[in-house]
Design an enzyme around this catalytic site. Structure first.
Site, mmCIF file in Angstrom:
data_model
loop_
_atom_site.group_PDB
_atom_site.id
_atom_site.type_symbol
_atom_site.label_atom_id
_atom_site.label_comp_id
_atom_site.label_asym_id
_atom_site.label_seq_id
_atom_site.Cartn_x
_atom_site.Cartn_y
_atom_site.Cartn_z
ATOM 1 N N ASP A 163 0.822 -1.211 0.000
ATOM 2 C CA ASP A 163 0.000 0.000 0.000
ATOM 3 C C ASP A 163 0.856 1.260 0.000
ATOM 4 O O ASP A 163 0.634 2.187 -0.787
ATOM 5 C CB ASP A 163 -0.925 -0.020 1.218
ATOM 6 C CG ASP A 163 -1.916 1.136 1.227
ATOM 7 O OD1 ASP A 163 -2.274 1.625 0.139
ATOM 8 O OD2 ASP A 163 -2.329 1.539 2.320
ATOM 9 N N LYS A 187 1.246 -15.264 -3.587
ATOM 10 C CA LYS A 187 1.731 -16.447 -4.297
ATOM 11 C C LYS A 187 2.493 -17.400 -3.373
ATOM 12 O O LYS A 187 2.170 -18.575 -3.282
ATOM 13 C CB LYS A 187 2.644 -16.013 -5.443
ATOM 14 C CG LYS A 187 2.022 -15.017 -6.413
ATOM 15 C CD LYS A 187 0.876 -15.607 -7.200
ATOM 16 C CE LYS A 187 0.362 -14.627 -8.238
ATOM 17 N NZ LYS A 187 -0.764 -15.184 -9.037
ATOM 18 N N ARG A 208 -8.259 12.278 -11.885
ATOM 19 C CA ARG A 208 -7.708 12.192 -10.538
ATOM 20 C C ARG A 208 -7.387 10.755 -10.142
ATOM 21 O O ARG A 208 -6.953 10.505 -9.018
ATOM 22 C CB ARG A 208 -8.692 12.800 -9.534
ATOM 23 C CG ARG A 208 -8.885 14.297 -9.673
ATOM 24 C CD ARG A 208 -10.037 14.792 -8.806
ATOM 25 N NE ARG A 208 -9.880 14.350 -7.433
ATOM 26 C CZ ARG A 208 -10.880 13.912 -6.666
ATOM 27 N NH1 ARG A 208 -12.114 13.843 -7.156
ATOM 28 N NH2 ARG A 208 -10.664 13.548 -5.421
ATOM 29 N N LYS A 209 -7.582 9.803 -11.047
ATOM 30 C CA LYS A 209 -7.353 8.389 -10.749
ATOM 31 C C LYS A 209 -5.961 7.964 -11.210
ATOM 32 O O LYS A 209 -5.580 8.173 -12.361
ATOM 33 C CB LYS A 209 -8.399 7.517 -11.433
ATOM 34 C CG LYS A 209 -9.823 7.756 -10.952
ATOM 35 C CD LYS A 209 -10.796 6.849 -11.692
ATOM 36 C CE LYS A 209 -12.225 7.059 -11.216
ATOM 37 N NZ LYS A 209 -13.177 6.176 -11.947
#
Length: 242
Positions: A163, A187, A208-209
């Site tokens: 993150d 995995k 904005r993405k």
């Protein structure tokens, strides 16, 4: 999932003031993009530098990437536990229309989650970015307090590292962002106290993405531990978060 906005903004400010660096997106006067925040300087140790708790593999990778930084193509990102000053809090409140849900005396005690453990017991990591390639690489070592299955790193701890790596990539490209979505495929488990490399890249931008992806590999690159993608939304000045 909320991002650590103040820590990201502080990192942006440090990057923008580095001598000889080109201005990052959002710092150009009159560009209409996010302004640089007027944080007060705080004397605090940069946590993204070698420590006694770092393993040999982590130190070797650090030296490898510092070598790449010599020609300016890569840059190391500083990282702090984060000590908020009154000025910092006022700046953040102004940006988010006063939507920080903590009083100033509590904010002054807040610490970045990934830097809140004692050295060697939690997250040890350092990030490097390449602006031309829109890439961020995080070399990281998970300590003894991050155990999940016996002897292995907790999946949530690895998700946290993914993150912040993906989010940092989006931040460097476009300014302060928050996580909108994470999609992670595990995995193979990561042995506790081992070192892995998170390679992330900015895939595309739509308004904005910011769409970012990554893979997590062993030091020798032979083992693929995890793959992930993320969607991050650029924050708008003056818009409340709550």
């Amino acid at each position: 999932m909320l991002r650590s906005c103040a820590a990201r903004l502080r990192t942006l400010r440090v990057l923008r003031r580095q001598p000889g660096d080109a201005r990052l997106p959002g710092s150009q006067p009159g560009s209409g993009k996010l302004r640089s925040f007027s944080f007060e300087d705080v004397t605090e140790k940069d946590q993204a530098l070698p420590k006694p708790s770092w393993s040999k593999d982590l130190r070797l990778l650090f030296d490898k990437f510092m070598k790449k930084c010599e020609d300016g193509s890569w840059k190391r990102l500083p990282s702090y536990k984060t000590s908020y000053t009154t000025s910092t809090i006022q700046d953040i409140r102004a940006f988010f229309s006063g939507s920080i849900p903590l009083k100033e005396e509590l904010m002054s005690q807040a610490r970045l989650f990934t830097r809140s453990f004692e050295d060697g017991l939690g997250f040890e990591y350092v990030m490097f970015y390449n602006d031309d390639e829109k890439r961020v690489v995080c070399i990281c070592q998970g300590g003894l307090y991050l155990q999940g299955p016996p002897g292995f790193l907790h999946g949530g701890a690895l998700a946290t590292l993914i993150d912040i790596t993906l989010g940092t990539n989006a931040m460097v490209a476009g300014g302060p962002v928050m996580t909108a979505n994470l999609d992670i495929s595990f995995k193979r488990p990561v042995p506790l106290c081992s070192v892995v490399v998170i390679n992330s890249q900015l895939d595309k931008v739509e308004g904005r993405k910011f769409f970012v992806s990554c893979n997590v590999r062993s030091v020798d690159e032979q083992t693929l531990h995890t793959e992930g993608t993320g969607l991050f939304i650029k924050l708008e000045p003056g818009k409340s978060l709550i």
